[in-house]
Design a protein around this motif. Sequence first.
Motif, PDB file in Angstrom:
ATOM      1  N   ALA A   1      50.101  51.496 100.751  1.00 39.40           N
ATOM      2  CA  ALA A   1      51.287  51.470 101.611  1.00 39.40           C
ATOM      3  C   ALA A   1      51.408  50.129 102.339  1.00 39.40           C
ATOM      4  N   PHE A   2      50.279  49.572 102.746  1.00 40.25           N
ATOM      5  CA  PHE A   2      50.276  48.295 103.465  1.00 40.25           C
ATOM      6  C   PHE A   2      50.801  47.169 102.581  1.00 40.25           C
ATOM      7  N   VAL A   3      50.370  47.146 101.330  1.00 43.08           N
ATOM      8  CA  VAL A   3      50.814  46.101 100.399  1.00 43.08           C
ATOM      9  C   VAL A   3      52.316  46.199 100.146  1.00 43.08           C
ATOM     10  N   LEU A   4      52.813  47.398  99.900  1.00 45.21           N
ATOM     11  CA  LEU A   4      54.235  47.564  99.605  1.00 45.21           C
ATOM     12  C   LEU A   4      55.103  47.240 100.812  1.00 45.21           C
ATOM     13  N   ALA A   5      54.731  47.763 101.971  1.00 49.24           N
ATOM     14  CA  ALA A   5      55.523  47.507 103.181  1.00 49.24           C
ATOM     15  C   ALA A   5      55.486  46.030 103.553  1.00 49.24           C
ATOM     16  N   GLY A   6      54.306  45.432 103.479  1.00 50.66           N
ATOM     17  CA  GLY A   6      54.180  44.023 103.816  1.00 50.66           C
ATOM     18  C   GLY A   6      54.947  43.129 102.871  1.00 50.66           C
ATOM     19  N   SER A   7      54.961  43.469 101.591  1.00 49.15           N
ATOM     20  CA  SER A   7      55.705  42.686 100.606  1.00 49.15           C
ATOM     21  C   SER A   7      57.202  42.715 100.901  1.00 49.15           C
ATOM     22  N   GLU A   8      57.700  43.874 101.275  1.00 44.47           N
ATOM     23  CA  GLU A   8      59.121  44.001 101.602  1.00 44.47           C
ATOM     24  C   GLU A   8      59.472  43.197 102.846  1.00 44.47           C
ATOM     25  N   ILE A   9      58.645  43.291 103.866  1.00 42.07           N
ATOM     26  CA  ILE A   9      58.889  42.542 105.096  1.00 42.07           C
ATOM     27  C   ILE A   9      58.825  41.037 104.845  1.00 42.07           C
ATOM     28  N   LEU A  10      57.838  40.615 104.057  1.00 39.98           N
ATOM     29  CA  LEU A  10      57.696  39.197 103.735  1.00 39.98           C
ATOM     30  C   LEU A  10      58.909  38.689 102.964  1.00 39.98           C
ATOM     31  N   ASN A  11      59.411  39.485 102.040  1.00 40.75           N
ATOM     32  CA  ASN A  11      60.578  39.072 101.264  1.00 40.75           C
ATOM     33  C   ASN A  11      61.802  38.873 102.144  1.00 40.75           C
ATOM     34  N   VAL A  12      62.037  39.822 103.047  1.00 38.22           N
ATOM     35  CA  VAL A  12      63.176  39.709 103.967  1.00 38.22           C
ATOM     36  C   VAL A  12      63.047  38.456 104.826  1.00 38.22           C
ATOM     37  N   ALA A  13      61.841  38.209 105.331  1.00 41.03           N
ATOM     38  CA  ALA A  13      61.616  37.042 106.183  1.00 41.03           C
ATOM     39  C   ALA A  13      61.847  35.737 105.420  1.00 41.03           C
ATOM     40  N   LEU A  14      61.346  35.668 104.190  1.00 41.02           N
ATOM     41  CA  LEU A  14      61.506  34.446 103.403  1.00 41.02           C
ATOM     42  C   LEU A  14      62.965  34.201 103.039  1.00 41.02           C
ATOM     43  N   LYS A  15      63.689  35.263 102.713  1.00 39.72           N
ATOM     44  CA  LYS A  15      65.110  35.096 102.408  1.00 39.72           C
ATOM     45  C   LYS A  15      65.865  34.539 103.616  1.00 39.72           C
ATOM     46  N   LEU A  16      65.511  35.000 104.788  1.00 43.12           N
ATOM     47  CA  LEU A  16      66.183  34.522 106.003  1.00 43.12           C
ATOM     48  C   LEU A  16      65.819  33.074 106.307  1.00 43.12           C
ATOM     49  N   VAL A  17      64.638  32.660 105.906  1.00 46.32           N
ATOM     50  CA  VAL A  17      64.218  31.279 106.127  1.00 46.32           C
ATOM     51  C   VAL A  17      64.945  30.318 105.188  1.00 46.32           C
ATOM     52  N   PHE A  18      65.053  30.693 103.897  1.00 44.93           N
ATOM     53  CA  PHE A  18      65.564  29.745 102.902  1.00 44.93           C
ATOM     54  C   PHE A  18      67.079  29.833 102.670  1.00 44.93           C
ATOM     55  N   HIS A  19      67.678  30.977 102.896  1.00 49.86           N
ATOM     56  CA  HIS A  19      69.139  31.117 102.812  1.00 49.86           C
ATOM     57  C   HIS A  19      69.722  30.600 101.497  1.00 49.86           C
ATOM     58  N   ARG A  20      69.066  30.826 100.398  1.00 49.37           N
ATOM     59  CA  ARG A  20      69.591  30.346  99.110  1.00 49.37           C
ATOM     60  C   ARG A  20      70.615  31.340  98.565  1.00 49.37           C
ATOM     61  N   GLU A  21      71.764  30.834  98.190  1.00 50.66           N
ATOM     62  CA  GLU A  21      72.795  31.696  97.627  1.00 50.66           C
ATOM     63  C   GLU A  21      72.450  32.068  96.193  1.00 50.66           C
ATOM     64  N   ARG A  22      72.937  33.220  95.755  1.00 51.44           N
ATOM     65  CA  ARG A  22      72.698  33.661  94.390  1.00 51.44           C
ATOM     66  C   ARG A  22      73.521  32.836  93.402  1.00 51.44           C
ATOM     67  N   PRO A  23      73.116  32.854  92.115  1.00 50.67           N
ATOM     68  CA  PRO A  23      73.930  32.174  91.094  1.00 50.67           C
ATOM     69  C   PRO A  23      75.343  32.751  91.082  1.00 50.67           C
ATOM     70  N   SER A  24      76.301  31.910  90.826  1.00 45.22           N
ATOM     71  CA  SER A  24      77.702  32.359  90.845  1.00 45.22           C
ATOM     72  C   SER A  24      78.335  32.366  89.456  1.00 45.22           C
ATOM     73  N   PHE A  25      77.542  32.089  88.429  1.00 47.59           N
ATOM     74  CA  PHE A  25      78.102  32.021  87.076  1.00 47.59           C
ATOM     75  C   PHE A  25      77.609  33.189  86.216  1.00 47.59           C
ATOM     76  N   HIS A  26      78.517  33.765  85.472  1.00 49.04           N
ATOM     77  CA  HIS A  26      78.229  34.809  84.473  1.00 49.04           C
ATOM     78  C   HIS A  26      77.309  35.902  85.019  1.00 49.04           C
ATOM     79  N   ARG A  27      77.769  36.562  86.046  1.00 50.00           N
ATOM     80  CA  ARG A  27      76.995  37.644  86.645  1.00 50.00           C
ATOM     81  C   ARG A  27      77.400  38.965  85.996  1.00 50.00           C
ATOM     82  N   LEU A  28      76.414  39.713  85.480  1.00 50.05           N
ATOM     83  CA  LEU A  28      76.680  40.960  84.766  1.00 50.05           C
ATOM     84  C   LEU A  28      76.594  42.189  85.671  1.00 50.05           C
TER      85      LEU A  28
END
Length: 220
Positions: free
Chosen positions: A93-120
Amino acid sequence: MKLTSRLGFALLASLLCAAGFGAIAVLVGTERIASFDRAIIDFWQSRESATLTNGMKAFTAIGSGIPVVVISIAIMLFLFFVLNHRKELILFAFVLAGSEILNVALKLVFHRERPSFHRLVQASGYSFPSGHSMGAFSLYGIAAFLLWKHISSRRGRTLLILVSCALVLAIGISRIYLGVHYPSDVLAGYLASGFWLTASITVYQRYMERAAERANGLRK
């Protein structure tokens, strides 16, 4: 392999994953990885077909939402009721919860937009690092770690590793094929999750080692 050697290897792997993630983050920030991303995207999207698209949608589906919840609950129930391993359940449970929290934090730090071409398929939120890739690596990685010692045969262990790796890789590729992540997002997701997973395992193994030492001391 002795426990101290395993701990040293896990710690080294954790540091290497962190360094690899940092390198990719720098390349993304300076846009020096754009040609790599485009080449991989073109490779997969040039193979587009109805059958492959359906398959990729299936893989991306098992990397989030209800399938992940069902798989996680099944593993936790198995650990608690069948193996009676409460400490392993906490680690899981610690690994899964921590991974999710880390992902959210990193996304907020880097703010990279998703690809905008040929999205299915449609996806919201920031792109870097890939949440599906991090979640899959953490889920199937920790599951493989916890189940490994309960499988005695070499063939069974090999199958466990192959299936886990195949699922993680397929989920990551599906995000590229479907046009919702850059390959560097996926690779960074694997490395970020690899760091978190190996660091968590290192702490867990060290805790278990000390607990065993205390128990042996009490028996003397």
